[in-house]
Design a protein around this motif. Structure first.
Motif, PDB file in Angstrom:
ATOM      1  N   PRO A   1      45.998  36.113  43.371  1.00 24.24           N
ATOM      2  CA  PRO A   1      46.383  35.595  42.048  1.00 24.24           C
ATOM      3  C   PRO A   1      47.136  36.641  41.240  1.00 24.24           C
ATOM      4  N   LEU A   2      48.117  36.190  40.467  1.00 29.80           N
ATOM      5  CA  LEU A   2      48.915  37.113  39.663  1.00 29.80           C
ATOM      6  C   LEU A   2      48.129  37.643  38.470  1.00 29.80           C
ATOM      7  N   GLU A   3      47.256  36.809  37.911  1.00 29.81           N
ATOM      8  CA  GLU A   3      46.456  37.224  36.762  1.00 29.81           C
ATOM      9  C   GLU A   3      45.247  38.026  37.230  1.00 29.81           C
ATOM     10  N   PRO A   4      45.085  39.272  36.750  1.00 27.06           N
ATOM     11  CA  PRO A   4      43.942  40.086  37.177  1.00 27.06           C
ATOM     12  C   PRO A   4      42.592  39.405  36.955  1.00 27.06           C
ATOM     13  N   LYS A   5      42.452  38.669  35.850  1.00 27.16           N
ATOM     14  CA  LYS A   5      41.164  38.040  35.549  1.00 27.16           C
ATOM     15  C   LYS A   5      40.804  36.963  36.566  1.00 27.16           C
ATOM     16  N   ASP A   6      41.802  36.479  37.313  1.00 29.84           N
ATOM     17  CA  ASP A   6      41.555  35.467  38.335  1.00 29.84           C
ATOM     18  C   ASP A   6      41.203  36.078  39.685  1.00 29.84           C
ATOM     19  N   ASN A   7      41.299  37.388  39.786  1.00 30.57           N
ATOM     20  CA  ASN A   7      41.007  38.066  41.055  1.00 30.57           C
ATOM     21  C   ASN A   7      39.502  38.217  41.228  1.00 30.57           C
TER      22      ASN A   7
END
Length: 315
Positions: free
Chosen positions: A60-66
């Protein structure tokens, strides 16, 4: 500068005979890295994330989604710690997503072991296993331990419902080679689980129980012939085989080489073959290299079981 590095090996869920109840960690015999690595280093400011490695572009591009940052946040919540700050997390993504090699489990295990190392091993083995199962469940759609347990503890692990005895190590056969071939096609674990029927007929249930019980017995008795005779999947493979491009043909080709056993690693598309000698393993690896690889990034590895599990280093 404080730094903690955790490496978690790839794993095979199910190992054919033990759907959701059996898993094994693997390591290529050539020493290449088949597993994810998470590094936590001192930094300034909020918790940050950097992704690298051959499969980082699939994250995922968004860190919070990792899932790695989610693991660290969850660990701190469960252990009653303040959220981690002044640190940079680096994920080295060496496993393809949706490969049947415990890709998400490897990231989860490495992240939780790294943050636990950061806090000087504050969590017990049982606590970590439960956290690993919960976080893995966020991705796969259900909580199960057949990938996270062997990736964390190494070897072949049998799952147990008893608190404090969540997984039980099984003796393995040191002379076995495990040939693993990832075709390059990504397959959703949740999608493959949806192919399974909600009800299993009595005859299949009994056959599954007999095979798994006999395999466990054979491992403890070191009865290689019995173990190999029972290393088959009557539960999931019949419903999943046709959904994995090229699997049926690949299995037929492997059986012509007289491999000892073969099946689906996890929910696929990775196929595995067991051989008792290196020459047969090399022949199987070449056959899979020539006929099974389909997408960009496909690979074949000759492996042994990884008996070490996750390795944590503090600097």
């Amino acid at each position: 500068m404080k730094q903690v590095v955790a490496y978690a090996p790839a794993s095979m869920g199910n190992v054919s005979v033990g759907f959701d109840l059996l898993g094994a960690a693997v390591a290529p015999i050539d020493g290449s890295r088949l597993g994810d690595r998470v590094t936590i280093s001192e930094s300034v400011g909020e918790l940050g994330l950097h992704c690298e490695g051959p499969w980082a572009h699939k994250l995922p591009l968004e860190p919070k989604d990792n899932i790695v940052l989610q693991c660290i946040e969850y660990y701190c919540q469960q252990m009653g710690f303040e959220p981690l700050t002044n640190a940079m997390v680096t994920l080295e993504k060496n496993l393809p997503v949706g490969s049947g090699l415990g890709s998400s489990a490897s990231s989860v295990v490495a992240a939780l072991c790294a943050v636990d190392g950061w806090f000087d091993g504050a969590a017990s083995q049982s606590q970590l296993l439960h956290m690993m199962g919960e976080l893995e469940g966020r991705i796969s759609g259900s909580v199960h331990y057949d990938n996270v347990a062997p990736s964390y503890l190494g070897g072949m692990q049998l799952m147990s419902p008893v608190a404090g005895k969540e997984c039980l190590p099984l003796p393995s056969f040191d002379n076995w080679y495990w040939v693993l071939a990832y075709s390059g096609v990504s397959i959703s674990t949740a999608k493959m689980r949806a192919l399974m029927p909600t009800d299993i007929d009595m005859a299949t249930t009994i056959e599954y129980a007999q095979n798994l019980a006999g395999f466990v017995h054979a491992c403890h008795r070191q009865d290689e012939g019995l173990a190999l005779a029972l290393l088959k999947d009557c539960l999931a493979e019949p419903y999943r085989a046709e959904a994995i491009p090229g699997f049926t043909d690949a299995k037929a080709q492997l059986q012509l080489l007289d491999v000892a056993a073969c099946g689906i690693s996890g929910s696929g598309p990775t196929v595995f073959a067991v051989t008792k000698d290196l020459e047969t393993a090399k022949s199987a690896a070449q056959k899979l290299q020539d006929t099974y690889l389909q997408g960009e990034g496909g690979f074949v590895h000759i492996c042994k079981l990884d008996t070490q599990g996750t390795v944590v280093e503090k600097k």
